[in-house]
Motif scaffolding. Sequence first.
Motif: not given
Length: 451
Positions: A91-108
């Motif tokens: 398992p890995i943990v993705i954390k939003n460490n900034g102060n703006l909402a974000l969206k993310y995606k994971i790619v190979i």
Amino acid sequence: MTNTKATKRALLLSVMAMLVCVAMLVGTTFAWFTDSASTAVNKIQAGTLEILLLDERGNSLEGETLGWVAADGREQDEILWEPGCTYELQPIVIKNNGNLALKYKIVITGIQGDAELNQAIEWTITNTSGTTALDADHALAVGASDTLTIKGHMKEDAGNEYQGKSIDNIAITVYATQDTVESDSTNNQYDKDAEYAIPVATAGELAEALASGNDVVLTAPIQMPDVIEIKSDVTIYGSENGKLLAPDNKDRVINITDNTEPIILTLSGVDVVGPISGAYTRGVSVYGTTDVTIVVDNSSVSANYYALNIAGDNDNVDVVVRNATITGWCAFQTWSAGTKATFENCTLIGNNDKGYNADGWNDFATVVINTDTASVDLTFKNCRIEANQTTGNKQYLLSVRAGGCKVTLDGCTYFANGAEIADEDLGSYISLYSAAIDLVLTIDGTIIPIS
């Protein structure tokens, strides 16, 4: 050539007029009721976008290698894949460490080894929201985290062509960009179309990202095997080490050719290093294209012939250059009617190192509006414009060879071979063909008479 004495005379008359007005006020007393009010404004603070990749204990996974997990406890090196099998990464943990909402995606990315084996693998992500495909968008509020399990499933129909193949290394990369859930001003939809910029470090990664229509961030110097052909909107970002190098034995770095749909090319913080030898080289060149916009921001573009080249048969070209250095025999040239270009806080350098020609065939200029062109509009604000020559040819600051054109210079400085050009000598560094007799040339707010 220009009449700079007329400019000086007009400015002197303006100063004299002001002195006369001051003299008329001497000895006269006036009084006005006055008032003023002011208030303070809080500082402006830009938000931050930062994403962290962690293990379940909160340790950074940046640069670490994840292991596969087998239900029977087998070690990673003991796991063999076969059609129908499914394995998952720790398992890995993705954390939003900034102060703006974000969206993310994971790619190979960055597959090493038998890359075709990846075609037989189906990737999925499982988190609190359920199971989704790789490359899907995931929203993450400020301070929030997602715990993810990435699974790889070898498709049941994987055939014998995959036997014995191996992927030696892959990269799981997380891309993040702004999301439309934060309270930003009165418009919380401005970033609804925010796109991901893909970090690339090799020619192959850059080619793949551009072919997919992605914006890119150059994380290393990249030399493509061939000229980069731009066919859709793209932004190329630089980094501390990111730059684009000219392909071997090619005459340009970036080409925009024969497009009929609108295109926007943006270069931000990137060095485009064009060919340093060869004939008629370009850094960025545009030909036969309709509705093209080129934005060069905090970047540099060079070539030993034409750095920014707007060739012929273009319609509706708009060039915006800010905080950039443009270098070539000609830093900027257009051969297309109606070209509009604005340069602000830039350095434009024209280096004439071509073989000497007594008839003037190798005389040129740092900025050129070429023949058979019309209605070109160029603006230069707070720029340094240089004309250098090393072989005896004349190198002008500006050459206008077509009619109906407009050139505005505001707050600029002018140099020849490293020495600043005096105002009274400036006209000697502007070359006008007879067709340019109707040129509207404005320098620091004064229209210069053309003769």
